[in-house]
Enzyme design. Structure first.
Site, PDB file in Angstrom:
ATOM      1  N   GLU A 249     -61.902 -20.812 119.692  1.00 57.39           N
ATOM      2  CA  GLU A 249     -62.243 -22.239 119.584  1.00 57.39           C
ATOM      3  C   GLU A 249     -63.609 -22.389 120.234  1.00 57.39           C
ATOM      4  O   GLU A 249     -63.720 -22.443 121.458  1.00 57.39           O
ATOM      5  CB  GLU A 249     -61.211 -23.098 120.324  1.00 57.39           C
ATOM      6  CG  GLU A 249     -59.791 -22.953 119.814  1.00 57.39           C
ATOM      7  CD  GLU A 249     -59.580 -23.474 118.405  1.00 57.39           C
ATOM      8  OE1 GLU A 249     -60.506 -24.089 117.834  1.00 57.39           O
ATOM      9  OE2 GLU A 249     -58.492 -23.252 117.868  1.00 57.39           O
ATOM     10  N   CYS A 283     -65.714 -30.200 123.156  1.00 55.50           N
ATOM     11  CA  CYS A 283     -66.257 -29.521 121.964  1.00 55.50           C
ATOM     12  C   CYS A 283     -66.261 -30.448 120.759  1.00 55.50           C
ATOM     13  O   CYS A 283     -67.026 -30.237 119.819  1.00 55.50           O
ATOM     14  CB  CYS A 283     -65.405 -28.314 121.595  1.00 55.50           C
ATOM     15  SG  CYS A 283     -65.285 -27.146 122.896  1.00 55.50           S
TER      16      CYS A 283
HETATM   17  C1  SIN Z   1     -62.293 -28.934 123.825  1.00 53.04           C
HETATM   18  O1  SIN Z   1     -63.252 -29.610 124.067  1.00 53.04           O
HETATM   19  O2  SIN Z   1     -62.349 -27.705 123.925  1.00 53.04           O
HETATM   20  C2  SIN Z   1     -60.968 -29.518 123.379  1.00 53.04           C
HETATM   21  C3  SIN Z   1     -61.029 -30.939 123.024  1.00 53.04           C
HETATM   22  C4  SIN Z   1     -59.694 -31.490 122.576  1.00 53.04           C
HETATM   23  O3  SIN Z   1     -58.657 -30.831 122.665  1.00 53.04           O
HETATM   24  O4  SIN Z   1     -59.687 -32.626 122.110  1.00 53.04           O
END
Ligand code: SIN
Length: 477
Positions: A249, A283
């Site tokens: 991810e 992210c």
């Molecule tokens: C992340 O920023 O890695 C995860 C964000 C989310 O689960 O909404």
């Protein structure tokens, strides 16, 4: 021992300095919270060997038994929600309201995968021959490893550990060095729930040593990583020798499109949530806002008013909505994007500078007049800076939105149903929010395409990342 100390009652967490340990600091105050023991490479290999034995025993349990233990972990997370959230705010900085939300989000994965544990069903296939029975069964991949980031110190662990444990795998978690305390607190609750310590271990230390051990030790059959694309590429490359299963991810560069026909209140609210969640440090945070010319000025005006009203401060203080950024480098990065954009013609509508609160607090910022040649159009900002670009046509907006190697999340706001489908299908992203800025939950498959990664987490699909298919051919003739 107070309630938070009880959550940290783990042999690797200390209140006194450790010669080779990590010092964990509160980013809002600079205070030292605790010290954490680091794991050497030989120690890590030993932990991996013990996990292998524990995994065999765990996989031999019935699915119902594994599900019941996960349910117990879920309930303990909910019972300890307030203290887990306070601990998270202390080590990560996000507001208490966001931390409380994250504990619910994290616990949601445990509940979801406790339910999924009972539905790891195989298949009977239609055979070519009357004497043959063809079957597919699903088996745990074995010992797995997770490397998790500091922006979601609880949810990124349960999103990996819960499906791994539900599937019958062992998991060794390396949390971010800035936020390991939430990981230990979750492990303490998991052990109380009946999850064996060797089955779910938390380790800390030099990131490269740990990651290399995960990729080089053949016992580890799968690695799940959430973090930067650069590190993801490294893990992908290093995992080749043992052909490990991977979930990656990685970084995003999310566009958010606002069309002339959008409900502007909804679009501004969605942008605020998507951009300023966790002070812009997710992210899936909006990185680039594209607004159609007819509503551009009004949208910018309303967004700047809302962003300027966000209350900054220590996340534990009442009413605070935005905490500090994780460290000084994060602040410097946001400043550099702003300087570059202003030099190339952007206008600052609100914020644009460090907060008078000092430390790593940065004012929520909105820039209008953003253009494709600015650094912030190409790179992941990961901070409270919202650049707004102008577009004329739908085709132009989609082309701009797709002009990136990233493919994690995208958002669009429009009342036109045909356009909702058309644009959502044209956007080259793993997840698309339509008239909403918040899309993450345990029911939905989280993950990206292109340089944003491999695999999906959460949802009915997420457990497959921890399972292998085995085909059985039985001849009864
Ligand atoms: C992340 O920023 O890695 C995860 C964000 C989310 O689960 O909404």
């Amino acid at each position: 021992m107070n309630a938070i100390e009880q959550l940290l009652n783990h042999p690797d967490v200390r209140t006194t300095p450790l010669s080779d340990g990590l010092k964990i600091r509160n980013p809002a105050t600079g205070d030292t919270l605790a010290y954490v023991r680091t794991t050497s490479v030989p120690q890590l290999n030993h932990i991996i060997a013990k996990a292998q034995t524990a995994q065999t025993e765990w996989a031999a349990k019935s699915a119902l038994e594994r599900a019941d233990i996960l349910w117990c972990w879920y309930r303990l997370m909910k019972e300890n929600k307030e203290n887990l959230a306070r601990l998270m705010t202390m080590e990560q900085g996000k507001s208490l309201a966001e931390s409380l939300g994250e504990i619910d989000y994290a616990a949601g994965f445990i509940r979801w995968f406790a339910e999924e544990a009972r539905r790891i069903d195989g298949d009977i296939l239609t055979s070519l021959k009357p004497t043959q029975k063809l079957m597919v069964i699903k088996q745990p991949v074995g010992v797995t490893a997770a490397i998790t980031p500091w922006n979601f110190p609880a949810a990124m662990i349960t999103r990996k550990a819960a499906p791994a444990l539900a599937a019958g795998c062992a998991i060794i978690v390396k949390p971010a060095s800035q936020t390991p305390l939430s990981a230990y607190a979750q492990a303490v609750l998991a052990y109380r729930a009946g999850i064996p310590q060797d089955l779910f271990a938390v380790v800390n230390g030099k990131a490269a040593d740990i990651s290399n051990t995960f990729t080089q030790n053949p016992i580890i059959r799968k690695i799940s990583f959430t973090g930067s694309t650069e590190v993801g590429i490294q893990i992908f490359r290093n995992s080749a020798e043992h052909i490990k299963k991977l979930s990656l991810e990685l970084g995003g560069n999310a566009p958010l499109l606002v069309f002339d026909d959008a409900d502007l209140d909804k679009a501004v609210e969605g942008t605020m949530l998507s951009k300023f969640r966790n002070s812009g440090q997710t992210c899936v945070c909006t990185n680039r806002v594209y607004v159609q010319a007819g509503v551009y000025n009004e949208f910018c005006r309303r967004l700047a008013v809302q962003a300027g009203r966000l209350k900054l401060g220590n996340g534990l203080d009442k009413g605070v909505q935005q905490g500090p950024l994780i460290d000084a480098d994060a602040v410097a990065k946001v400043e550099a994007y702003i300087a570059d954009a202003l030099e190339k013609g952007a206008q600052c509508l609100t914020g644009g500078r460090r907060s008078p609160l000092g430390g790593t607090f940065f004012e929520p910022t909105v820039l209008s007049g953003a253009t494709a040649d600015m650094l912030l159009a190409r790179e992941e900002i990961f901070g409270p800076l919202c650049p707004v670009f102008k577009f004329e046509s739908e085709a132009e907006a989609v082309a701009q939105a797709n002009r990136t190697e990233a493919g994690l999340a995208a958002y669009l706001f429009t009342r036109d149903t045909a356009r909702q489908w058309r644009v959502a299908e044209a956007l080259e992203y793993g997840m698309v929010g339509i008239n909403t800025g918040i899309i993450s939950n345990e029911v939905a498959p989280f993950g990206g395409i292109k340089m944003s990664g491999l695999g999906r987490e959460g949802s009915k699909y997420g457990i497959n990342e921890y399972l292998e298919l085995k085909y059985l051919c039985l001849d009864i003739g």
